[in-house]
Design a protein around this motif. Sequence first.
Motif, PDB file in Angstrom:
ATOM      1  N   PRO A  19       0.863  -1.177   0.000  1.00 50.21           N
ATOM      2  CA  PRO A  19       0.000   0.000   0.000  1.00 50.21           C
ATOM      3  C   PRO A  19       0.901   1.229   0.000  1.00 50.21           C
ATOM      4  O   PRO A  19       1.959   1.241   0.642  1.00 50.21           O
ATOM      5  N   CYS A  55       0.784   4.133   1.254  1.00 49.91           N
ATOM      6  CA  CYS A  55       1.065   4.828   2.514  1.00 49.91           C
ATOM      7  C   CYS A  55       2.099   4.075   3.347  1.00 49.91           C
ATOM      8  O   CYS A  55       2.786   4.677   4.185  1.00 49.91           O
ATOM      9  N   CYS A  73      -9.716   4.868   3.487  1.00 50.42           N
ATOM     10  CA  CYS A  73      -9.052   5.001   2.186  1.00 50.42           C
ATOM     11  C   CYS A  73      -9.917   5.795   1.195  1.00 50.42           C
ATOM     12  O   CYS A  73      -9.404   6.313   0.198  1.00 50.42           O
ATOM     13  N   CYS A 130      -8.463   9.067   0.557  1.00 53.11           N
ATOM     14  CA  CYS A 130      -7.031   9.144   0.261  1.00 53.11           C
ATOM     15  C   CYS A 130      -6.782   9.624  -1.174  1.00 53.11           C
ATOM     16  O   CYS A 130      -7.393   9.119  -2.118  1.00 53.11           O
ATOM     17  N   PHE A 173      -5.861   6.833  -3.677  1.00 54.37           N
ATOM     18  CA  PHE A 173      -6.729   5.662  -3.756  1.00 54.37           C
ATOM     19  C   PHE A 173      -6.792   5.062  -5.164  1.00 54.37           C
ATOM     20  O   PHE A 173      -6.757   3.839  -5.330  1.00 54.37           O
ATOM     21  N   CYS A 227      -3.637   2.988  -5.758  1.00 54.95           N
ATOM     22  CA  CYS A 227      -3.158   2.119  -4.681  1.00 54.95           C
ATOM     23  C   CYS A 227      -3.864   0.768  -4.742  1.00 54.95           C
ATOM     24  O   CYS A 227      -5.073   0.698  -4.955  1.00 54.95           O
ATOM     25  N   LEU A 253      -2.637   1.859   7.749  1.00 55.86           N
ATOM     26  CA  LEU A 253      -3.052   2.581   6.541  1.00 55.86           C
ATOM     27  C   LEU A 253      -3.429   4.021   6.899  1.00 55.86           C
ATOM     28  O   LEU A 253      -4.361   4.268   7.669  1.00 55.86           O
ATOM     29  N   THR A 254      -2.682   4.932   6.324  1.00 57.61           N
ATOM     30  CA  THR A 254      -2.849   6.347   6.649  1.00 57.61           C
ATOM     31  C   THR A 254      -3.103   7.130   5.364  1.00 57.61           C
ATOM     32  O   THR A 254      -2.188   7.285   4.551  1.00 57.61           O
ATOM     33  N   PRO A 255      -4.317   7.627   5.165  1.00 53.87           N
ATOM     34  CA  PRO A 255      -4.640   8.311   3.900  1.00 53.87           C
ATOM     35  C   PRO A 255      -3.752   9.512   3.634  1.00 53.87           C
ATOM     36  O   PRO A 255      -3.398  10.264   4.548  1.00 53.87           O
ATOM     37  N   PHE A 256      -3.398   9.699   2.356  1.00 57.50           N
ATOM     38  CA  PHE A 256      -2.720  10.925   1.930  1.00 57.50           C
ATOM     39  C   PHE A 256      -3.765  12.008   1.773  1.00 57.50           C
ATOM     40  O   PHE A 256      -4.802  11.812   1.145  1.00 57.50           O
TER      41      PHE A 256
HETATM   42  S1  SF4 Z   1      -4.657   5.012   2.880  1.00 53.01           S
HETATM   43 FE1  SF4 Z   1      -4.294   5.470   0.716  1.00 53.01          FE
HETATM   44  S2  SF4 Z   1      -2.250   4.676   0.317  1.00 53.01           S
HETATM   45 FE2  SF4 Z   1      -2.951   3.720   2.221  1.00 53.01          FE
HETATM   46  S3  SF4 Z   1      -3.928   1.791   1.625  1.00 53.01           S
HETATM   47 FE3  SF4 Z   1      -5.545   3.349   1.689  1.00 53.01          FE
HETATM   48  S4  SF4 Z   1      -5.690   4.114  -0.430  1.00 53.01           S
HETATM   49 FE4  SF4 Z   1      -3.714   3.045  -0.210  1.00 53.01          FE
END
Ligand code: SF4
Length: 328
Positions: free
Chosen positions: A251, A253, A299, A302, A305, A308, A324-327
Motif C-alpha cells: 500500500p 502509505c 481510504c 485518500c 486511492f 493504490c 493505513l494512513t490516507p494521503f
Molecule cells: S490510505 Fe491510501 S495509500 Fe494507504 S492503503 Fe488506503 S488508499 Fe492506499
Amino acid sequence: MLWAMTLPVHQSRTRLMRRRTPPSLPVTARSIALFRLGEACNNHCPMCSNSGRPEAWLTPQEELLRRVDWLADQGLKRVVVTGGEPTSHPAFWAVIQRLNDRSMVWDINSNGRTFAQVGFADRAVEEGLQRAIISMHSHIPAVSQEMSGVTAKGHSEILAGIDALVAAGVPVMLNLVLSTINHATLLDYLDWTVARWGHDIELKICFPTTVGRGGAWPGIDLRYRDVASGVQAFVAACEAINLTWHLESFPLCAIDDPRARNMSRSGFGETHYLDDVSGDRLYPITHIEAELGCYAETCRTCQAFDTCSGVSEAYARRWGADELTPFR
Ligand code: SF4
C-alpha cells in the motif's frame, strides 16, 4: 469506484472494504496473459506462493498446446510463461514452438537456474523470449539458499542463469521477496547486483503473500512497519543511480510515497490470467487483485486511492488496518 462489501476484522476497529472491478476484460492487441504451465518446480522455497493443489501441479503437454491455441484464438499476441518453474516442464520447448507457430511472443517468470545450461538462453532468444523476471532473493549465498530452498549449486545456477540472460541481451528484472532474513540487506543487494550486471537490470521488491502453501513460514511473518524504512532507502538509492525499481504488494502509505510504482502481483504488466486448472477462462488481473485485496474505510478519502492496490485481505485480517494512513 464502487465498494462491494465490508469484511469483519477482529484486530482492528477499522472497517475494511473491497474494490469492485469488472469480472471480464476485452482482449486487445496490447493484452498480455499470464500462462502457467503447472506449479511443479525444482526450487523448494519455504514461502512458496503457489496453491499446492494436485490438479495444478503439471499440466499435460497436449492440454498446454490446446491452451496456446485457445489463447491465440482469443486474440492474445503475448504471454508471460510461468510456473512453478516453467523451464522444468518436459513440454517447455513444445509450448514455445506452438507459441511461435501462432505468432505469439513470450516473457518468462523463472528461478533462472535452467538458463545456466549452455545454449539455453540463446535458444530462448532465438525462439522469441522478450523479457525475464528471475527470482533472486539475496546476493548472500546462505540467505539465497534458504529462501529458494536450494543447495550452494542451486544458488550458483541462479547467478549463472542471470549471467547468461544478460549476455544474451534479454531485459532482466530481478524479483526479491522480502523476509526476516533479507530485508535489512537491500542496499547491499543493490550494490552487489549493479556491480555484477550493471545499471540496465531492473529490481523488484515484493512484500510476501501468506495465502500460498508456504504462507506459514516464519520468515515471512512481517509487517509493513518492519520493512518500510529499508524499502524507502532502497528506492532512494535506486533513483540516485537511475536504476529502474518496482514494488509489489505495498500500500502506498506504507512507504509514504503516493507516486510509487506498485506493480501487479504478476509483474510484467499482465492484463489477463488464464485459469490454470480449466484452461478455458481468462480473468482480468485487476479483478483477481481486487478480490484478494482490501482497503480501510478511511481510504475513501485518500488522494492515492485510484492508484493504490491496498493490502491483502489475509494481511488485514491478521494485523488490522491501523497502518493505513490516507494521503491528504
Ligand atoms: S490510505 Fe491510501 S495509500 Fe494507504 S492503503 Fe488506503 S488508499 Fe492506499
